[in-house]
Design an enzyme around this catalytic site. Structure first.
Site: not given
Length: 267
Positions: A69, A99-100, A112, A3, A182
């Site tokens: 990831r 996670k997750h 998402h 991020r 989440d």
């Protein structure tokens, strides 16, 4: 997914560490610790002492959102690499969130954008996806459940499930850290109603904190709901801030920066 980018070292995808592990396991584990410390040290210098990392989902080569990831598709390799990454984060004073839970890597759909359903038998999930969470539960400060329905177990996503959060995570695995939901704005969370209903469902299932990240109006609804509601029995957040911060040595930071650049170019 990184991020913070401007002014920060560009980190490689964790899958690059997995590829290195296949060639040189011990070196890859050392690299994972170094990169975990680099990531954490850059953020703790800005008073950010919690990260929603590492991803513990196994890479089956099918997920549209987990992808690179993930450290690896093998549970043993995942445990070795993620454990070292967490150690590196801890060395810099950062709390880690796995996670997750109990594993998002097998489903194709992106939670998402859709509501993924994983139809595999529980025994299959236990034999692979759940193993990193079990192995690392006592090293993690937080765990984030998946917005995925494991239909052989129940017709509810893990993040709204007392079975996954209470029976498995708290009782059987003995996890005593913080359970974060989440993002409640994700499509995978829409099935229980509006934002207040999502927050209530997550907290009643066993989440200690709820995230509402990408919808301002929704976040305000969650805040209003929380302000008007009394809850008891949740884990105190103060436990996340118990580590001393230790600056990363310049020589180690330089080595980590060079490593990150080399692994980023590795394909």
């Amino acid at each position: 997914m990184q991020r913070f980018r401007d002014g920060f070292v560009r980190l490689p995808p964790m899958a690059a560490l997995g590829r290195r592990y296949d060639q040189a396991p011990q070196a890859a584990v050392a690299d994972a610790a170094l990169l975990g410390e680099l990531m954490a040290s850059e953020l703790t210098e800005l008073d950010i002492d919690l990260s929603f990392a590492p991803v513990l989902d196994l890479d089956y080569g099918t997920s549209t959102v987990i992808g690179d990831r993930s450290f690896h598709g093998d549970a043993d390799a995942m445990i070795a690499l993620a454990s070292a990454f967490i150690d590196g984060m801890s060395a810099a004073g950062m709390a880690a969130t796995g996670k997750h839970f109990p594993g998002h890597g097998h489903v194709v759909a992106d939670s998402h954008l859709e509501l993924p359903v994983d139809p595999r038998p529980l025994a299959e999930i236990e034999a692979a996806d759940l193993r990193p969470f079990v192995a690392l539960a006592q090293k993690l400060d937080g765990i984030m459940p998946a917005h995925v329905i494991y239909s052989a177990v129940e017709n509810q996503t893990a993040g709204f499930s007392r079975y996954w959060l209470q029976t498995r995570l708290r009782e059987q695995m003995g996890f005593r850290g913080v359970i974060f939901s989440d993002d409640l704005s994700m499509t995978g969370a829409h099935g229980v109603g509006g934002y207040p209903e999502r927050a209530r469902a997550a907290l009643e299932a066993g989440c200690d904190m709820v995230l509402a990240c990408n919808n301002r109006a929704g976040a305000e609804q969650v805040l209003d709901f929380l302000a008007a509601t009394r809850f008891s029995g949740q884990v105190p957040a103060s436990g996340l801030r118990a580590r001393p911060r230790r600056p990363m040595e310049n020589t180690k930071r330089h080595a980590a920066t060079e490593l990150a650049a080399a692994l980023t170019e590795l394909r």
